[in-house]
Design a protein around this motif. Structure first.
Motif, PDB file in Angstrom:
ATOM      1  N   GLY A  17     -11.260   0.834   0.939  1.00  0.00           N
ATOM      2  CA  GLY A  17     -12.096   1.710   0.775  1.00  0.00           C
ATOM      3  C   GLY A  17     -10.939   3.279   0.984  1.00  0.00           C
ATOM      4  N   ALA A  18     -10.879   2.384   2.651  1.00  0.00           N
ATOM      5  CA  ALA A  18      -9.641   3.386   3.144  1.00  0.00           C
ATOM      6  C   ALA A  18      -8.735   4.157   2.590  1.00  0.00           C
ATOM      7  N   MET A  19      -7.753   3.059   1.873  1.00  0.00           N
ATOM      8  CA  MET A  19      -6.366   3.330   1.158  1.00  0.00           C
ATOM      9  C   MET A  19      -7.114   3.835  -0.145  1.00  0.00           C
ATOM     10  N   THR A  20      -7.969   3.971  -0.648  1.00  0.00           N
ATOM     11  CA  THR A  20      -8.430   4.776  -1.973  1.00  0.00           C
ATOM     12  C   THR A  20      -8.419   5.976  -1.596  1.00  0.00           C
ATOM     13  N   GLY A  21      -9.402   6.041   0.207  1.00  0.00           N
ATOM     14  CA  GLY A  21      -9.397   7.882   0.104  1.00  0.00           C
ATOM     15  C   GLY A  21      -8.281   7.971   0.419  1.00  0.00           C
ATOM     16  N   SER A  22      -7.271   7.077   0.944  1.00  0.00           N
ATOM     17  CA  SER A  22      -6.001   8.130   1.193  1.00  0.00           C
ATOM     18  C   SER A  22      -5.203   8.746  -0.363  1.00  0.00           C
ATOM     19  N   ILE A  23      -5.481   7.512  -1.655  1.00  0.00           N
ATOM     20  CA  ILE A  23      -5.156   7.946  -2.278  1.00  0.00           C
ATOM     21  C   ILE A  23      -5.305   8.864  -3.122  1.00  0.00           C
ATOM     22  N   SER A 103       3.808  -7.408   6.687  1.00  0.00           N
ATOM     23  CA  SER A 103       5.492  -6.213   7.087  1.00  0.00           C
ATOM     24  C   SER A 103       4.647  -5.311   8.745  1.00  0.00           C
ATOM     25  N   THR A 104       3.711  -6.134   8.972  1.00  0.00           N
ATOM     26  CA  THR A 104       3.163  -4.995   9.936  1.00  0.00           C
ATOM     27  C   THR A 104       3.669  -5.559  11.291  1.00  0.00           C
ATOM     28  N   PRO A 240       0.016   4.602   1.028  1.00  0.00           N
ATOM     29  CA  PRO A 240      -1.170   3.503   2.208  1.00  0.00           C
ATOM     30  C   PRO A 240      -1.236   2.415   2.203  1.00  0.00           C
ATOM     31  N   PHE A 241      -0.363   1.764   1.083  1.00  0.00           N
ATOM     32  CA  PHE A 241      -0.087   0.169   1.256  1.00  0.00           C
ATOM     33  C   PHE A 241       0.691   0.282   2.394  1.00  0.00           C
ATOM     34  N   GLY A 242       1.444   1.052   2.721  1.00  0.00           N
ATOM     35  CA  GLY A 242       2.402   0.410   3.778  1.00  0.00           C
ATOM     36  C   GLY A 242       1.648   0.900   5.337  1.00  0.00           C
ATOM     37  N   THR A 243       2.517   1.347   6.007  1.00  0.00           N
ATOM     38  CA  THR A 243       1.656   1.694   7.295  1.00  0.00           C
ATOM     39  C   THR A 243       0.829   3.049   7.244  1.00  0.00           C
ATOM     40  N   ASP A 244       0.670   3.535   6.219  1.00  0.00           N
ATOM     41  CA  ASP A 244       0.124   5.000   6.354  1.00  0.00           C
ATOM     42  C   ASP A 244      -1.866   4.785   6.451  1.00  0.00           C
ATOM     43  N   PHE A 247      -4.962   0.298   9.234  1.00  0.00           N
ATOM     44  CA  PHE A 247      -4.407  -0.937  10.455  1.00  0.00           C
ATOM     45  C   PHE A 247      -2.773  -0.562  11.307  1.00  0.00           C
ATOM     46  N   GLY A 248      -1.957   0.173   9.764  1.00  0.00           N
ATOM     47  CA  GLY A 248      -0.820   1.099  10.890  1.00  0.00           C
ATOM     48  C   GLY A 248      -0.574   1.603  11.750  1.00  0.00           C
ATOM     49  N   TYR A 249      -2.055   1.980  11.810  1.00  0.00           N
ATOM     50  CA  TYR A 249      -1.843   3.368  12.562  1.00  0.00           C
ATOM     51  C   TYR A 249      -2.172   3.502  13.674  1.00  0.00           C
TER      52      TYR A 249
END
Length: 403
Positions: A17-23, A103-104, A240-244, A247-249
């Protein structure tokens, strides 16, 4: 009320959901994205709330409700489609888990996906109590870590700058219609089968409280975490699907204890939504094939893990577009039938052709909107046309029978 509320609150309050907000913020700019988030979540509150109320009132799961509207044999198409789409959603979320961990921490993607999938099957196997318990763990974790991420990221800039954020590289490319579709499609499949959860509600009031805990509260909160973080950091070409993402933060802070907490949080948090989706899929297919939910949780979970290992999560946006075309007419037709056309009706025949014709009309118009009218919302168009077509067809049929 508390149990069903925790089941629902733990569903959309997730990293995805957070990724979707970023998108949304990257594509629309923050202020426009905020409008899309609020409007989309209010639409979901009404849609899911009314469907959940039917489940609570009648004590029926989605398959039984669909049997009333589509027929005792026809329901297989609606229930089977949604159950399959939810299995696909389980695979997407499981794949995202494996991809982020891989990836992390530079670990093997397939192995991490297998571990995630096996854990999520175990949660689903417990049943609705397992969904309740993981929600009790996931929600507080998300609230605490989400508030920290938002506060820490926002401290690097001002709230005026966040509100004025124009989008990725200063260019907003996503229309309001597309933004609304993204918000709605994120949980339109699970929202349509809300009776699978809300049939356990003590009464209709409890059903509405549980729905409100998800839409707009939990879903909007998750989107805002990602959206505010993205606007505050204003990273060029953010992914958002990478490090941004949150979780990446957390891992970027290079604090061992926070990285360990982030690792555990990822599995618990995405485990919540994956278990919900797998539970819905297993409930649907076990009834269609007259078997047991737990058996199908294991079988479908294994299939989902195999699919997840193929990097299916990379088609996230296309997946939301597909959901926006196929799913909204199903719920809209059920709502029109049960609240307007045939109140208190029962399962009376094998096939109800008018429901399938309306479904086809809604999805056909949504397909046209998707390709030729991108400024409009695919999901809203599909639902309005499907429900409207069903009402017109039913009214004409009633007049003919009366004559």
């Amino acid at each position: 009320m508390f149990s069903v509320t925790m089941v629902w609150m733990g569903f959309p309050m997730i990293i995805t959901g957070a990724m979707t907000g970023s998108i949304l913020v990257l594509g629309m700019g923050f202020s426009a994205a905020l409008k899309a988030m609020i409007i989309g979540n209010l639409i979901m509150l009404l849609y899911v709330g009314l469907l959940g109320q039917l489940g609570a009132r009648k004590g029926m799961n989605f398959a039984l409700l669909a049997s009333i509207v589509f027929g005792r044999k026809g329901y297989v198409f609606a229930s089977g489609l949604l159950s399959t789409l939810l299995l696909g959603w389980y695979a997407v979320q499981t794949g995202i888990t494996g991809a982020l961990v891989s990836s992390t921490y530079e670990l093997n993607y397939v192995v991490m996906t297998l571990i995630a999938g096996a854990l999520y099957i175990g949660i689903t196997f417990v049943g609705v109590k397992g969904l309740h318990l993981i929600g009790m763990i996931s929600v507080p974790l998300f609230v605490i870590l989400g508030l920290w991420v938002v506060g820490d990221a926002a401290a690097t800039t001002s709230w005026d700058a966040i509100m004025a954020y124009p989008g990725n590289n200063g260019a907003a490319t996503m229309t309001m219609g597309v933004g609304l579709t993204v918000v709605i499609a994120l949980f339109i499949d699970a929202g349509t089968v809300s009776a699978d959860f809300n049939r356990w509600a003590k009464d209709e009031k409890s059903s509405w409280v549980a729905t409100f805990s998800a839409f707009p509260f939990a879903n909007l909160a998750a989107m805002l975490v990602g959206g505010i973080m993205t606007a505050a950091l204003a990273v060029p070409d953010a992914n958002p699907f990478g490090t941004d993402n949150m979780f990446g933060y957390m891992n970027a802070q290079q604090m061992t204890w926070l990285s360990v907490l982030a690792f555990l949080f990822l599995y618990v948090n995405l485990g919540s939504v994956c278990a919900h989706c797998l539970y819905n899929a297993a409930t649907g297919w076990s009834r269609i094939l007259r078997s047991h939910m737990r058996l199908f949780a294991v079988i479908l979970g294994a299939i989902g893990i195999v699919i997840a290992a193929t990097n299916v999560w990379a088609f996230f946006i296309q997946w939301l577009s597909l959901l926006g075309i196929l799913v909204p007419p199903i719920g809209a037709i059920i709502l029109v039938d049960q609240y307007l056309v045939r109140k208190n009706s029962e399962i009376d025949r094998d096939w109800r052709g008018e429901a399938f014709i309306a479904w086809g009309c809604g999805s056909a118009v949504a397909f046209i909107v998707e390709w030729y009218l991108p400024h409009l919302s695919t999901a809203i168009s599909a639902g309005l046309v499907g429900g409207g077509a069903y009402y017109v067809i039913s009214s004409l049929q009633a007049k003919r029978v009366t004559a």
